[in-house]
Scaffold this active site. Structure first.
Site, short mmCIF file in Angstrom:
data_model
loop_
_atom_site.label_atom_id
_atom_site.label_comp_id
_atom_site.label_asym_id
_atom_site.label_seq_id
_atom_site.Cartn_x
_atom_site.Cartn_y
_atom_site.Cartn_z
N ASP A 3 -25.92 150.20 13.57
CA ASP A 3 -26.78 149.59 12.56
C ASP A 3 -26.36 150.10 11.18
O ASP A 3 -26.62 151.26 10.83
CB ASP A 3 -28.26 149.93 12.83
CG ASP A 3 -29.17 149.22 11.85
OD1 ASP A 3 -29.43 148.02 12.08
OD2 ASP A 3 -29.59 149.83 10.86
N TYR A 27 -26.04 151.45 2.28
CA TYR A 27 -25.75 152.80 2.78
C TYR A 27 -24.40 153.32 2.25
O TYR A 27 -24.12 154.51 2.34
CB TYR A 27 -25.75 152.85 4.32
CG TYR A 27 -27.04 152.42 4.99
CD1 TYR A 27 -28.24 152.32 4.28
CD2 TYR A 27 -27.07 152.11 6.35
CE1 TYR A 27 -29.41 151.91 4.89
CE2 TYR A 27 -28.25 151.70 6.98
CZ TYR A 27 -29.41 151.60 6.24
OH TYR A 27 -30.57 151.19 6.86
N LYS A 54 -26.63 144.56 6.45
CA LYS A 54 -27.81 144.00 5.76
C LYS A 54 -27.51 143.62 4.32
O LYS A 54 -26.73 144.31 3.64
CB LYS A 54 -28.95 145.03 5.77
CG LYS A 54 -29.21 145.66 7.14
CD LYS A 54 -30.43 146.56 7.18
CE LYS A 54 -30.49 147.34 8.49
NZ LYS A 54 -29.75 148.63 8.47
N HIS A 69 -32.52 142.86 3.97
CA HIS A 69 -32.93 144.26 4.12
C HIS A 69 -34.41 144.48 3.80
O HIS A 69 -35.10 145.20 4.52
CB HIS A 69 -32.05 145.13 3.22
CG HIS A 69 -31.94 146.55 3.64
ND1 HIS A 69 -30.80 147.29 3.49
CD2 HIS A 69 -32.84 147.39 4.22
CE1 HIS A 69 -31.00 148.52 3.96
NE2 HIS A 69 -32.22 148.60 4.40
P1 NAD Z 1 -34.70 158.67 12.45
O1 NAD Z 1 -36.12 158.53 12.86
O2 NAD Z 1 -33.61 158.20 13.34
O3 NAD Z 1 -34.56 160.21 12.12
C1 NAD Z 1 -33.38 160.80 11.77
C2 NAD Z 1 -33.67 162.29 11.70
O4 NAD Z 1 -33.96 162.77 13.02
C3 NAD Z 1 -32.49 163.06 11.18
O5 NAD Z 1 -32.97 164.03 10.30
C4 NAD Z 1 -31.91 163.73 12.42
O6 NAD Z 1 -31.40 164.99 12.13
C5 NAD Z 1 -33.11 163.86 13.32
N1 NAD Z 1 -32.70 163.76 14.74
C6 NAD Z 1 -31.93 162.80 15.30
N2 NAD Z 1 -31.75 163.04 16.61
C7 NAD Z 1 -32.44 164.17 16.89
C8 NAD Z 1 -32.63 164.92 18.08
N3 NAD Z 1 -32.10 164.55 19.23
N4 NAD Z 1 -33.40 166.05 18.01
C9 NAD Z 1 -33.96 166.43 16.85
N5 NAD Z 1 -33.82 165.75 15.69
C10 NAD Z 1 -33.05 164.63 15.71
O7 NAD Z 1 -34.55 158.00 10.99
P2 NAD Z 1 -33.57 157.00 10.29
O8 NAD Z 1 -32.17 157.47 10.27
O9 NAD Z 1 -34.16 156.70 8.95
O10 NAD Z 1 -33.66 155.69 11.17
C11 NAD Z 1 -32.67 155.28 12.09
C12 NAD Z 1 -31.88 154.13 11.54
O11 NAD Z 1 -32.74 153.05 11.16
C13 NAD Z 1 -31.13 154.43 10.24
O12 NAD Z 1 -30.00 155.24 10.41
C14 NAD Z 1 -30.82 153.04 9.77
O13 NAD Z 1 -29.75 152.47 10.51
C15 NAD Z 1 -32.13 152.32 10.10
N6 NAD Z 1 -33.05 152.27 8.94
C16 NAD Z 1 -33.35 151.06 8.42
C17 NAD Z 1 -34.20 150.95 7.34
C18 NAD Z 1 -34.52 149.61 6.79
O14 NAD Z 1 -35.13 149.53 5.72
N7 NAD Z 1 -34.15 148.54 7.46
C19 NAD Z 1 -34.76 152.10 6.75
C20 NAD Z 1 -34.44 153.35 7.32
C21 NAD Z 1 -33.60 153.42 8.41
#
Ligand code: NAD
Length: 275
Positions: free
Chosen positions: A45, A50, A75, A108
């Site tokens: 994704d 980004y 996006k 987005h």
């Molecule tokens: P997420 O909920 O995936 O959290 C990421 C955090 O969790 C990081 O700090 C990471 O270190 C921690 N983490 C990951 N795996 C872990 C594990 N096994 N144990 C402990 N901690 C762990 O948040 P995100 O990255 O914001 O969301 C995932 C994806 O969603 C993004 O990378 C992106 O592709 C998408 N996204 C989209 C939008 C949008 O507006 N459409 C906004 C934010 C994110």
């Protein structure tokens, strides 16, 4: 190992689990996506904003994985909304990714103050007809935005990618989506680490019962809710941990107890304020 797939309303299928690359340093993106592809991920994704589509593209090219085994999302950012800008933006994203099409292209954010999301959606319909995106969808759309899109355009979005984790489950948006065959993609599935979800006694005890980590329990809850998820991590070990969700199952009671954590606790931006 392959992950379960969800069939979208246009007949194409999407792996239910992928890797998100929000806030992945462009200099590290190729390494991190390569790690994920080696572990078995086939769904990435991405997003123009980004700033790391080139790294995603380099990892894809180096992997040698057949294109039709990969599912790549990117996006359209707010500042590229509008007919001509959207066409230019997909061309730029495809060039950076080194691809001739993406599997899924999303608006987005609705950015309602621009009042361009309906026009932009018509551009995505044209982008799909031109074969530059196999499927098209939206992100961060609330019920009024979806309602307007359905009333004024032809193609129904196949997904709505929204902030969704135990504190913020957006039941109205997901119910509206379900009634129109719009699949829910959950962004921030782990709450982006912005509240102590993984340390909550409930999550810790469910994890202990299954000999899994807290993150695996929360991600498994998403999978059993039917969400499409793509947690982000820079660490190969955690990327592997987040992929290892298919050898256990939460009971109905465990599932409901996690659902009961809902408290309308948004950690990201309000779609109505997106600009
Ligand atoms: P997420 O909920 O995936 O959290 C990421 C955090 O969790 C990081 O700090 C990471 O270190 C921690 N983490 C990951 N795996 C872990 C594990 N096994 N144990 C402990 N901690 C762990 O948040 P995100 O990255 O914001 O969301 C995932 C994806 O969603 C993004 O990378 C992106 O592709 C998408 N996204 C989209 C939008 C949008 O507006 N459409 C906004 C934010 C994110």
């Amino acid at each position: 190992m392959t992950t379960p797939a969800i069939t979208l309303s246009d007949g194409h299928s999407i792996p239910q689990l992928g890797l998100g690359v929000f806030k992945v340093d462009p200099a590290e993106t190729e390494r991190i996506v390569t790690d994920a592809l080696e572990i078995g991920y086939r769904h990435i994704d991405a997003a123009a904003i980004y700033g790391n589509e080139e790294g995603v593209g380099r990892a894809i090219a180096a992997s040698g994985i057949p294109r039709d085994e990969l599912f790549i999302t990117t996006k359209l950012y707010n500042t590229d909304q509008g007919t001509e800008l959207a066409h230019a933006a997909i061309a730029t994203s495809l060039e950076k990714l080194g691809l001739d099409h993406v599997d899924l292209y999303l608006i987005h954010w609705p950015a309602p103050s621009r009042d361009l999301y309906v026009q932009s959606w018509r551009a995505l319909e044209a982008i799909q007809r031109a074969g530059q995106a196999t499927s098209i969808g939206v992100s961060n759309f609330l019920v009024p935005h979806l309602t307007r899109l359905l009333a004024e355009t032809e193609v129904v979005p196949v997904v709505n990618q929204i902030e969704l984790h135990p504190y913020h489950q957006q039941p109205e948006v997901t119910a509206f989506g379900a009634s129109h065959q719009i699949a829910t993609e959950a962004w921030g599935p782990l709450g982006q680490g912005k509240y102590p979800l993984l340390e909550m006694p409930l999550i810790v005890s469910v994890a202990a019962a299954h000999e899994k980590s807290s993150a695996q329990v929360v991600l498994r809850w998403h999978i059993q809710q039917g969400h499409i998820v793509f947690p982000k991590s820079n660490s190969r070990a955690r990327i592997a941990e987040n992929f290892d969700l298919f050898d256990f199952e939460l009971t109905d009671e465990e599932q409901s107890s996690i659902t009961a954590l809902e408290r309308a606790g948004r950690v990201g931006g309000d779609p109505n304020d997106s600009k």
